[in-house]
Design a protein around this motif. Structure first.
Motif, PDB file in Angstrom:
ATOM      1  N   PRO A 170      50.505  39.250  44.233  1.00  0.00           N
ATOM      2  CA  PRO A 170      49.103  38.852  44.421  1.00  0.00           C
ATOM      3  C   PRO A 170      48.919  37.379  44.077  1.00  0.00           C
ATOM      4  CG  PRO A 170      49.247  40.883  43.155  1.00  0.00           C
ATOM      5  CD  PRO A 170      50.635  40.350  43.252  1.00  0.00           C
ATOM      6  N   ALA A 171      48.107  36.689  44.862  1.00  0.00           N
ATOM      7  CA  ALA A 171      47.797  35.297  44.565  1.00  0.00           C
ATOM      8  C   ALA A 171      46.995  35.213  43.268  1.00  0.00           C
ATOM      9  CB  ALA A 171      47.003  34.677  45.714  1.00  0.00           C
ATOM     10  N   LYS A 172      46.990  34.045  42.673  1.00  0.00           N
ATOM     11  CA  LYS A 172      46.219  33.835  41.453  1.00  0.00           C
ATOM     12  C   LYS A 172      44.757  34.163  41.713  1.00  0.00           C
ATOM     13  CE  LYS A 172      45.430  30.374  37.841  1.00  0.00           C
ATOM     14  NZ  LYS A 172      45.659  28.953  37.440  1.00  0.00           N
ATOM     15  N   LYS A 173      44.162  34.915  40.808  1.00  0.00           N
ATOM     16  CA  LYS A 173      42.765  35.353  40.898  1.00  0.00           C
ATOM     17  C   LYS A 173      42.533  36.375  42.012  1.00  0.00           C
ATOM     18  CE  LYS A 173      40.810  31.153  38.867  1.00  0.00           C
ATOM     19  NZ  LYS A 173      39.827  30.054  39.020  1.00  0.00           N
ATOM     20  N   SER A 174      43.600  36.907  42.594  1.00  0.00           N
ATOM     21  CA  SER A 174      43.460  37.968  43.595  1.00  0.00           C
ATOM     22  C   SER A 174      43.845  39.307  42.978  1.00  0.00           C
ATOM     23  CB  SER A 174      44.350  37.697  44.809  1.00  0.00           C
ATOM     24  OG  SER A 174      43.897  36.573  45.520  1.00  0.00           O
ATOM     25  N   ALA A 175      43.229  40.362  43.455  1.00  0.00           N
ATOM     26  CA  ALA A 175      43.512  41.698  42.937  1.00  0.00           C
ATOM     27  C   ALA A 175      44.865  42.192  43.434  1.00  0.00           C
ATOM     28  CB  ALA A 175      42.421  42.664  43.378  1.00  0.00           C
ATOM     29  N   GLN A 176      45.442  43.101  42.669  1.00  0.00           N
ATOM     30  CA  GLN A 176      46.666  43.765  43.102  1.00  0.00           C
ATOM     31  C   GLN A 176      46.349  44.746  44.227  1.00  0.00           C
ATOM     32  OE1 GLN A 176      48.015  45.719  39.531  1.00  0.00           O
ATOM     33  NE2 GLN A 176      49.172  43.939  38.815  1.00  0.00           N
ATOM     34  N   GLN A 177      47.376  45.101  44.985  1.00  0.00           N
ATOM     35  CA  GLN A 177      47.321  46.229  45.896  1.00  0.00           C
ATOM     36  C   GLN A 177      48.052  47.386  45.220  1.00  0.00           C
ATOM     37  OE1 GLN A 177      45.428  45.940  48.820  1.00  0.00           O
ATOM     38  NE2 GLN A 177      44.950  44.063  47.705  1.00  0.00           N
ATOM     39  N   LEU A 178      47.772  48.607  45.654  1.00  0.00           N
ATOM     40  CA  LEU A 178      48.300  49.763  44.940  1.00  0.00           C
ATOM     41  C   LEU A 178      49.821  49.728  44.862  1.00  0.00           C
ATOM     42  CD1 LEU A 178      47.307  52.312  43.475  1.00  0.00           C
ATOM     43  CD2 LEU A 178      47.594  53.557  45.619  1.00  0.00           C
ATOM     44  N   TRP A 179      50.481  49.279  45.941  1.00  0.00           N
ATOM     45  CA  TRP A 179      51.944  49.266  45.939  1.00  0.00           C
ATOM     46  C   TRP A 179      52.527  48.213  44.995  1.00  0.00           C
ATOM     47  CZ3 TRP A 179      48.987  48.297  50.327  1.00  0.00           C
ATOM     48  CH2 TRP A 179      48.862  46.955  50.685  1.00  0.00           C
ATOM     49  N   ASP A 180      51.709  47.283  44.511  1.00  0.00           N
ATOM     50  CA  ASP A 180      52.197  46.346  43.495  1.00  0.00           C
ATOM     51  C   ASP A 180      52.479  47.068  42.175  1.00  0.00           C
ATOM     52  OD1 ASP A 180      52.058  43.943  45.013  1.00  0.00           O
ATOM     53  OD2 ASP A 180      49.880  43.905  44.731  1.00  0.00           O
ATOM     54  N   GLN A 181      51.922  48.277  42.031  1.00  0.00           N
ATOM     55  CA  GLN A 181      52.022  49.002  40.763  1.00  0.00           C
ATOM     56  C   GLN A 181      53.085  50.095  40.776  1.00  0.00           C
ATOM     57  OE1 GLN A 181      48.063  50.371  39.782  1.00  0.00           O
ATOM     58  NE2 GLN A 181      47.198  48.309  39.846  1.00  0.00           N
ATOM     59  N   GLU A 183      44.513  50.186  33.010  1.00  0.00           N
ATOM     60  CA  GLU A 183      45.051  48.862  33.339  1.00  0.00           C
ATOM     61  C   GLU A 183      45.349  48.749  34.830  1.00  0.00           C
ATOM     62  OE1 GLU A 183      45.907  50.675  30.722  1.00  0.00           O
ATOM     63  OE2 GLU A 183      44.973  49.376  29.215  1.00  0.00           O
ATOM     64  N   GLY A 184      45.826  49.845  35.427  1.00  0.00           N
ATOM     65  CA  GLY A 184      46.067  49.836  36.858  1.00  0.00           C
ATOM     66  C   GLY A 184      44.783  49.696  37.650  1.00  0.00           C
ATOM     67  N   MET A 185      43.738  50.382  37.199  1.00  0.00           N
ATOM     68  CA  MET A 185      42.439  50.240  37.861  1.00  0.00           C
ATOM     69  C   MET A 185      41.967  48.794  37.801  1.00  0.00           C
ATOM     70  SD  MET A 185      38.774  51.540  36.523  1.00  0.00           S
ATOM     71  CE  MET A 185      37.361  51.843  37.555  1.00  0.00           C
ATOM     72  N   ALA A 186      42.059  48.195  36.600  1.00  0.00           N
ATOM     73  CA  ALA A 186      41.626  46.814  36.432  1.00  0.00           C
ATOM     74  C   ALA A 186      42.418  45.880  37.333  1.00  0.00           C
ATOM     75  CB  ALA A 186      41.769  46.406  34.967  1.00  0.00           C
ATOM     76  N   GLY A 187      43.731  46.135  37.473  1.00  0.00           N
ATOM     77  CA  GLY A 187      44.551  45.317  38.353  1.00  0.00           C
ATOM     78  C   GLY A 187      44.091  45.385  39.793  1.00  0.00           C
ATOM     79  N   LEU A 188      43.695  46.562  40.252  1.00  0.00           N
ATOM     80  CA  LEU A 188      43.214  46.720  41.623  1.00  0.00           C
ATOM     81  C   LEU A 188      41.878  46.026  41.847  1.00  0.00           C
ATOM     82  CD1 LEU A 188      44.064  50.494  42.219  1.00  0.00           C
ATOM     83  CD2 LEU A 188      45.344  48.501  43.040  1.00  0.00           C
ATOM     84  N   LEU A 189      41.144  45.817  40.759  1.00  0.00           N
ATOM     85  CA  LEU A 189      39.844  45.160  40.847  1.00  0.00           C
ATOM     86  C   LEU A 189      39.922  43.685  40.486  1.00  0.00           C
ATOM     87  CD1 LEU A 189      37.793  48.035  39.227  1.00  0.00           C
ATOM     88  CD2 LEU A 189      37.667  47.311  41.617  1.00  0.00           C
ATOM     89  N   GLY A 190      41.082  43.241  40.003  1.00  0.00           N
ATOM     90  CA  GLY A 190      41.246  41.840  39.632  1.00  0.00           C
ATOM     91  C   GLY A 190      40.392  41.426  38.465  1.00  0.00           C
ATOM     92  N   SER A 191      40.181  42.344  37.527  1.00  0.00           N
ATOM     93  CA  SER A 191      39.328  42.081  36.365  1.00  0.00           C
ATOM     94  C   SER A 191      40.004  42.585  35.100  1.00  0.00           C
ATOM     95  CB  SER A 191      37.973  42.788  36.528  1.00  0.00           C
ATOM     96  OG  SER A 191      37.289  42.312  37.663  1.00  0.00           O
ATOM     97  N   PRO A 192      39.540  42.137  33.927  1.00  0.00           N
ATOM     98  CA  PRO A 192      40.112  42.636  32.675  1.00  0.00           C
ATOM     99  C   PRO A 192      39.838  44.126  32.495  1.00  0.00           C
ATOM    100  CG  PRO A 192      38.814  40.636  32.310  1.00  0.00           C
ATOM    101  CD  PRO A 192      38.528  41.086  33.698  1.00  0.00           C
ATOM    102  N   ALA A 193      40.765  44.814  31.858  1.00  0.00           N
ATOM    103  CA  ALA A 193      40.601  46.253  31.624  1.00  0.00           C
ATOM    104  C   ALA A 193      39.367  46.547  30.787  1.00  0.00           C
ATOM    105  CB  ALA A 193      41.851  46.810  30.953  1.00  0.00           C
ATOM    106  N   SER A 194      39.020  45.634  29.881  1.00  0.00           N
ATOM    107  CA  SER A 194      37.861  45.858  29.012  1.00  0.00           C
ATOM    108  C   SER A 194      36.566  45.991  29.803  1.00  0.00           C
ATOM    109  CB  SER A 194      37.737  44.714  28.007  1.00  0.00           C
ATOM    110  OG  SER A 194      37.598  43.471  28.674  1.00  0.00           O
ATOM    111  N   SER A 195      36.538  45.446  31.022  1.00  0.00           N
ATOM    112  CA  SER A 195      35.324  45.527  31.839  1.00  0.00           C
ATOM    113  C   SER A 195      35.043  46.935  32.333  1.00  0.00           C
ATOM    114  CB  SER A 195      35.442  44.584  33.042  1.00  0.00           C
ATOM    115  OG  SER A 195      35.613  43.247  32.642  1.00  0.00           O
TER     116      SER A 195
END
Length: 394
Positions: A130-141, A199-211
């Motif tokens: 994923p590019a910087k500031k871009s969300a992950q895709q599911l297969w990245d995980q 953490e995986g959910m947060a990665g898909l959304l491109g945001s911190p897990a705490s959010s």
């Protein structure tokens, strides 16, 4: 001397130009960009053709096995930038893809690919992230697994087959429930993503897990896309979802499915109390839950004499704020929509939602829709809602 110097400068400029561009051809950077674009075109074709050998001939990056279960109808890259140092390069690219049978508009994702050039002069992919500031895709995980339902497609990483089937069943019950309330003029199909953890959910959304801690699921997609269907995704937080009972699970999935159905009629003019309140209203509509059961935080506040003075602002729905405040915001939106359904009828509630969404900006939207559809004003409605809270929760 002046003429000789001028000629020397001209020769130097020509030599420099040739060095930069190559022997009369395009600049080297342009050729490299074109070569990388052709490489990624071959890579995209291999994904579409499900041709693992052809994919591996383009290099490494994402393990093809991780992509195997994703049923794509379109997959393409567009190189947007290239930084080259000798025989290595970093490419910025836009990935666009569609899930077959579900997406009529593509998902767009920023990717950063590192490449190297072999002795044969050909480029190959070393990494694809994923590019910087871009969300992950599911297969990245991890490796993606798939379960199909009647109205749903569930894609997961690190989940059991039984868990995946349970999500498909929840979605398959949610779609008819939403259509019964909202109508059938929507896709009536949903894609559910189930990562391994919060953490995986947060990665898909491109945001911190705490959010998203304590948030069971969210829906992503472009609002107000009337002329083009957006590629919505229901993204699950398995950590929070595991704490719900059977009824809570169904309410959450039906709530998120409502967001998919109403997406085209939801614009910047739609306040969160209406979009979230309506989704909750549909989620609870057939459950038989009383207001006190469905709105415990608001019920406690009203019972203690703390009746809200106004409907919640958008800021009250922030995930990082106080959990009780967030709960009261959702419950306030739900009770407001329930009031409209009780007093004006379910058809008027749906019409009101659509009328607000006719506007592109917030100012005047709710006021005009209340006047046209409900024959009331925001001030009168707020007082009626406060009285409703005392009656239902006091």
């Amino acid at each position: 001397m002046a003429g000789r110097r001028s000629g020397s400068v001209l020769v130097a400029l020509v030599v420099l130009l040739v060095a930069l561009t190559g022997c009369g051809g395009r600049p080297a950077a342009d050729r490299a960009t074109a070569d990388v674009q052709r490489l990624l075109d071959r890579r995209a074709a291999a994904v579409l053709d499900r041709d693992e050998r052809a994919y591996e001939r383009t290099g490494r990056g994402t393990d093809f096995a991780r992509l195997r279960a994703v049923p794509v109808a379109a997959w393409s890259y567009r190189v947007t930038g290239l930084r080259r140092t000798g025989d290595t390069a970093t490419a910025d690219a836009e990935l666009r893809y569609r899930v077959a049978g579900y997406d009529r508009a593509p998902v767009t994702a920023g990717r950063t690919l590192r490449l190297s050039r072999g002795a044969d002069g050909k480029w190959s992919v070393d990494t694809d992230r994923p590019a910087k500031k871009s969300a992950q895709q599911l297969w990245d995980q991890g490796a993606v697994h798939l379960v199909r339902g009647r109205y749903s497609l569930v894609l997961g990483v690190g989940q059991s087959g039984r868990t995946m089937r349970d999500f498909a069943d929840l979605a398959d019950r949610a779609v008819p429930a939403v259509s019964d309330a909202w109508g059938t003029r929507w896709s009536r199909r949903v894609v559910v993503l189930v990562p391994r953890s919060l953490e995986g959910m947060a990665g898909l959304l491109g945001s911190p897990a705490s959010s998203y801690r304590g948030i069971a699921a969210v829906t992503t997609g472009e609002t107000g896309a009337r002329d083009r269907a957006s590629a919505d995704r229901i993204i699950v937080n398995p950590d929070a979802f595991a704490l719900l009972g059977g009824l809570g699970e169904q309410v959450v999935v039906t709530h998120e499915t409502t967001h998919v159905a109403t997406r085209a009629r939801t614009t910047a003019a739609t306040p969160l109390w209406l979009s979230e309140g309506y989704a909750d209203w549909v989620g609870y509509r057939a459950t038989g839950r009383t207001p006190a059961e469905a709105a415990p935080e608001l019920s406690r506040a009203v019972g203690a004499g703390r009746v809200p003075g106004a409907l919640p602002d958008d800021e009250d729905f922030g995930f990082t704020g106080d959990a009780s405040r967030l709960a009261r915001a959702y419950e306030s939106g739900w009770t407001a929509c329930r009031l409209i359904a009780d007093h004006w009828g379910e058809t008027r509630l749906r019409d009101f939602y659509g009328a607000v969404g006719e506007y592109r900006e917030r100012p005047g939207a709710v006021e005009d829709a209340m006047r046209k559809v409900l024959r009331t004003t925001p001030e009168a409605f707020t007082e009626q809602w406060r009285a409703y809270l005392r009656e239902q929760l006091g």
